[in-house]
Write a protein that holds these residues in place. Sequence first.
Motif, short mmCIF file in Angstrom:
data_model
loop_
_atom_site.label_atom_id
_atom_site.label_comp_id
_atom_site.label_asym_id
_atom_site.label_seq_id
_atom_site.Cartn_x
_atom_site.Cartn_y
_atom_site.Cartn_z
N SER A 252 0.82 -1.22 0.00
CA SER A 252 0.00 0.00 0.00
C SER A 252 0.85 1.26 0.00
N LYS A 253 1.98 1.23 0.68
CA LYS A 253 2.82 2.43 0.77
C LYS A 253 3.43 2.79 -0.58
N CYS A 254 3.42 1.86 -1.54
CA CYS A 254 4.04 2.11 -2.84
C CYS A 254 3.05 2.58 -3.89
N LEU A 255 1.79 2.80 -3.50
CA LEU A 255 0.75 3.15 -4.46
C LEU A 255 0.05 4.44 -4.09
N SER A 256 -0.42 5.15 -5.11
CA SER A 256 -1.32 6.29 -4.96
C SER A 256 -2.61 5.96 -5.71
N TYR A 257 -3.71 6.66 -5.34
CA TYR A 257 -5.02 6.25 -5.82
C TYR A 257 -5.80 7.46 -6.34
N GLU A 258 -6.75 7.16 -7.23
CA GLU A 258 -7.77 8.11 -7.65
C GLU A 258 -9.13 7.44 -7.53
N PHE A 272 -11.17 12.17 -6.65
CA PHE A 272 -10.43 12.44 -5.42
C PHE A 272 -9.08 11.73 -5.51
N TYR A 273 -8.00 12.51 -5.31
CA TYR A 273 -6.64 11.94 -5.33
C TYR A 273 -6.29 11.53 -3.90
N VAL A 274 -5.88 10.28 -3.73
CA VAL A 274 -5.64 9.72 -2.40
C VAL A 274 -4.18 9.30 -2.31
N GLU A 275 -3.42 9.92 -1.42
CA GLU A 275 -2.03 9.55 -1.20
C GLU A 275 -1.91 8.42 -0.19
N GLU A 276 -2.68 8.53 0.91
CA GLU A 276 -2.60 7.54 1.98
C GLU A 276 -4.01 7.17 2.40
N ALA A 277 -4.37 5.92 2.25
CA ALA A 277 -5.73 5.47 2.55
C ALA A 277 -5.67 4.44 3.69
N LYS A 278 -6.29 4.76 4.81
CA LYS A 278 -6.27 3.88 5.97
C LYS A 278 -7.69 3.51 6.38
#
Length: 406
Positions: A252-258, A272-278
């Motif tokens: 998860s730490k190696c990925l970014s999300y939209e 929505f741009y998501v850098e860290e999703a917990k």
Amino acid sequence: MERPARLCGLWVLLLYAGRGGVAAPAESQPPVTNLSVSVENLCTIIWTWNPPEGASPNCSLKYFSHFGNKQDKKIAPETHRSKEVPLNERICLQVGSQCSTNESEKPSILVEKCISPPEGDPESAVTELQCIWHNLRYMKCTWLPGRNTSPDTNYTLYYWHNSLGKILQCENIYREGQHIACSFNLTKVKDSSFEQHSVQVMVKDNAGKIRPSFNIVPLTSHVKPDPPHIKNLSFQNGDLYVQWTNPQNFQSKCLSYEVEVNNSHAETHDIFYVEEAKCQNTEFEGNLEGTICFMVPGVLPDTLNTVRIRVKTNKLCYEDDKLWSNWSQAMSIGQKANQTFYITTLLIIPVIVAAAVIVLLLYLKRLKIIIFPPIPDPGKIFKEMFGDQNDDTLVSTDYMGYKIDF
């Protein structure tokens, strides 16, 4: 008087010795000998040389080297140097000897050795040769034919990386529109240094009529993940909670999300741009192991909301962060529109239109009279009026004549 004279003489001797030490020039060493160059694998160039002849015995030899335009300067005691570089252009290395690792020290006369690109017409070499590592499972390379190339040219792709014992040939060559592509298995191994290496690629034809083309693909870039999988959507206090799982082989730490949310009622399209999703909030439901979570604020639950997600690598683990995955399969939540109502409406409207047309055809004349009443004909009116008067006049004349004759 004798003591000051001795001190003065000692001072003169020290000053002379100091001046002599500063003025002593640094000894320049002879140039290196037997500089040669060779190629290993597909794109590994190795230069080797021998120490200079007649070097000073008090000198601890170091070798100063750099490539063309004084790039990648290096000072080291080894008598060799290697570099991974595509062989599409001429590459030269200059080497000199010196007695220290100080760059300010003037080295010996530099000796140069170059390696030329492979023979052949440059216009025949393939163009736009690029490779992408898909989900850390296989690598796909694509290219366009060269300008001076026959349309029926049969291409061959060779590849090599540090985990292979020999150069391998890609067997799965196919066409994608104007591009030609080839895919081969490339699985990430447990060796922690695997991703620090590169994949060397060469494309040529079977007949040897075109000029070979080379490329080097670092394994820390050109990585495209697979789409994620959406597990669950839920509403809590006017917010939309999204849960999904990452593609395999990625942390998860190696990925970014939209996260893309489409609202059918408001016809909005929000990303929505998501850098860290917990998944630390208590509102998220179910087994959260291996799950990524995100909360979308201000989403209306009484409308239909469709969600899609895509991912890309980030610079925390990779050098390249520009290759997005494809969008995930869409998932919807909210009040869906009544499909029965729309279907019934679509069926009733043609029936109503047909009935209206029939009624209009049956009562067209009556409607025409009502809408456009007839205009009286003035000539007919005058004819009827004056025609009656002429008949009366004739009757009177006959009567009068009868009386006269009588």
